[in-house]
Design an enzyme around this catalytic site. Structure first.
Site, mmCIF file in Angstrom:
data_model
loop_
_atom_site.group_PDB
_atom_site.id
_atom_site.type_symbol
_atom_site.label_atom_id
_atom_site.label_comp_id
_atom_site.label_asym_id
_atom_site.label_seq_id
_atom_site.Cartn_x
_atom_site.Cartn_y
_atom_site.Cartn_z
ATOM 1 N N THR A 191 0.836 -1.207 0.000
ATOM 2 C CA THR A 191 0.000 0.000 0.000
ATOM 3 C C THR A 191 0.874 1.262 0.000
ATOM 4 O O THR A 191 2.020 1.218 0.447
ATOM 5 C CB THR A 191 -0.852 -0.078 1.286
ATOM 6 O OG1 THR A 191 -1.749 -1.156 1.135
ATOM 7 C CG2 THR A 191 -1.607 1.188 1.600
ATOM 8 N N ILE A 220 -13.277 -4.667 2.453
ATOM 9 C CA ILE A 220 -12.763 -3.303 2.632
ATOM 10 C C ILE A 220 -11.759 -3.332 3.769
ATOM 11 O O ILE A 220 -12.024 -3.907 4.829
ATOM 12 C CB ILE A 220 -13.931 -2.331 2.913
ATOM 13 C CG1 ILE A 220 -14.773 -2.181 1.635
ATOM 14 C CG2 ILE A 220 -13.422 -0.981 3.400
ATOM 15 C CD1 ILE A 220 -16.066 -1.421 1.812
ATOM 16 N N GLY A 221 -10.585 -2.754 3.531
ATOM 17 C CA GLY A 221 -9.539 -2.735 4.560
ATOM 18 C C GLY A 221 -9.511 -1.418 5.309
ATOM 19 O O GLY A 221 -10.482 -0.654 5.305
ATOM 20 N N ASP A 222 -8.380 -1.141 5.933
ATOM 21 C CA ASP A 222 -8.241 0.072 6.747
ATOM 22 C C ASP A 222 -8.005 1.331 5.916
ATOM 23 O O ASP A 222 -8.314 2.448 6.367
ATOM 24 C CB ASP A 222 -7.062 -0.077 7.712
ATOM 25 C CG ASP A 222 -5.766 -0.324 6.942
ATOM 26 O OD1 ASP A 222 -5.711 -1.306 6.166
ATOM 27 O OD2 ASP A 222 -4.811 0.463 7.086
ATOM 28 N N GLY A 244 -5.160 -4.858 7.422
ATOM 29 C CA GLY A 244 -6.292 -3.948 7.543
ATOM 30 C C GLY A 244 -7.233 -4.279 8.680
ATOM 31 O O GLY A 244 -7.713 -3.379 9.381
#
Ligand code: ASP
Length: 324
Positions: A191, A220-222, A244
Site C-alpha cells: 500500500t 474493505i480494509g483500513d 487492515g
C-alpha cells in the site's frame, strides 16, 4: 516549525534478502516521489495538494500495491480503495471497490469536495467517477503477469497476504526462507501513503491500496477508513499500512492524534505507543506533526518509507534503521 513530509510504500514481513531486482525499483521510486514532494513543498504547495500529488505518482507506479500495481482479489479483479483528509478542516473523502479509476486518491478528494458525503463505494463510486470525468481505463490496465502469479501463490497457500506470510515474526535466516515457516508471496508489494505539513503548518494525509492479494470480493480494509488507515487534524497527519483488519480494530491513525490531543504526547511518543499496542507484525505508519516532526514506526519486519524536513534531513529506508 517548518515543512515536512513522509511517505510509505507498505509494511509487512519483508525479509533482509528481499530480491534486489524487486527492491531497487521500489527504493528508487520512493526517492523519486520524495524529491517531487520536497520540491513542491519548497515551492509553497499546500499540504492537501501535496499528499494527493505524491500518492498519484505512487499509484501510477507499478511497483506498489495501489493504482496501476494493485493486487487482485480472489476472483482475479482489482478493487482499489483510498482516502484523504485535510487536517485544517477535518474534511475527508474515501472510496472503495474501484475497478476502472486510474487514481483512486483523486476520486477520494472529489468525494470530499463535491459531495455531502465522505465515503462512496463500488457502483456508486464508479458512477461518480464518470460523472466527474476522472481518468478511467479498462480494468485490464490493472492486471499483469506478476499480479496473476501473486494471486496463484496466495490461492495455493490459501491466504491473503501482505508481503511474505511470516509465521514466527522474526527476521528469517536463509534456511527459514526455504522452510514452511515462510510462504513467499512472489514479487510482493505494499500500500502507499503520504503525510505532509506545509510552510503554513497545514496538515494532510492520503492513503491508497489494492488491498490484500486474494481478498474476498467486497472486502474493505483500513486504507479508506478515516481514523484507521488515514487521519489528520490540527496536530498531526497519519497514514497507516499493515493488516487492515487489525488496523480497523485498533484505529491506529486516530489513536496517534488522540494521544497527542488528550495526553499531550509528542508525535514520536504517540506514534510509538500506538504501534506498540498492536499485535506483532500487523501495523506501521508514517506521521508528521504541525511543528514539523516526523515519525515512521512499525511492528512488522520492514516498511518501505521515506521522509524529509525543511532543515535538510532526509531518509529512505526499509528495515529498522540498524539494518538498512
Ligand atoms: N492495509 C492494507 C489492507 O489491509 C494492506 C497494506 O497496508 O499493504 O488493505
Amino acid at each position: 516549525m517548518g515543512w515536512a513530509l513522509a511517505l510509505h510504500g507498505g509494511g509487512g514481513g519483508i525479509p533482509l534478502d528481499y530480491p534486489p531486482e524487486q527492491l531497487q525499483p521500489r527504493v528508487d521510486s520512493l526517492r523519486h516521489c520524495l524529491q517531487i514532494g520536497i520540491e513542491a513543498l519548497k515551492d509553497g504547495m499546500p499540504a492537501l495538494d501535496l499528499v494527493e500529488l505524491v500518492v498519484r505518482e505512487l499509484e501510477n507506479n507499478p511497483h506498489f500495491n495501489a493504482g496501476k500495481g494493485s493486487v487482485l482479489n480472489c476472483n482475479g479483479d482489482d478493487e482499489m480503495e483510498a482516502s484523504i483528509m485535510d487536517g485544517n478542516t477535518k474534511n475527508c473523502g474515501a472510496v472503495s471497490g474501484l475497478k476502472t479509476v486510474v487514481n483512486a486518491i483523486s476520486l477520494a478528494r472529489l468525494v470530499m469536495e463535491k459531495t455531502p458525503h465522505i465515503y462512496l463505494a463500488f457502483d456508486g463510486a464508479e458512477a461518480f467517477a464518470r460523472e466527474q470525468g476522472v481518468e478511467t481505463v479498462d480494468s485490464s490496465y490493472f492486471v499483469n503477469a506478476q499480479n496473476i502469479e501473486r494471486l496463484k501463490q496466495a490461492k495455493e497457500a490459501n491466504r491473503t497476504q501482505v508481503h511474505y506470510t511470516q509465521l514466527d515474526y522474526t527476521q528469517p535466516t536463509p534456511k527459514d526462507l526455504k522452510s514452511e515457516k515462510w510462504i513467499p508471496n512472489g514479487d510482493s508489494k505494499g500500500t502507499v501513503g503520504c503525510v505532509a505539513v506545509d510552510k503554513q503548518g497545514n496538515l494532510a494525509s492520503a492513503t491508497s491500496t489494492g488491498g490484500l492479494v486474494n481478498k474476498m470480493v467486497g472486502r474493505i480494509g483500513d486504507t479508506p477508513i478515516i481514523g484507521a488507515g488515514t487521519y489528520a487534524n490540527h496536530l498531526c497527519a497519519v497514514s497507516a499500512t499493515g493488516t487492515g483488519e487489525a488496523i480497523i480494530r485498533g484505529t491506529v491513525a486516530r489513536d496517534v492524534a488522540a494521544l497527542m490531543e488528550f495526553k499531550g504526547l509528542s508525535l514520536n511518543d504517540a506514534a510509538d505507543y500506538a504501534v506498540e499496542s498492536f499485535p506483532k507484525n500487523t501495523a506501521g505508519l508514517v506521521a508528521v506533526s504541525a511543528t514539523g516532526e516526523v515519525a515512521m514506526p512499525f511492528n512488522t519486519l520492514g516498511m518501505f518509507r521515506a521522509c524529509a524536513t525543511e532543515d535538510g534531513y532526509s531518509e529512505v529506508a526499509i528495515w529498522p534503521s540498524t539494518m538498512n
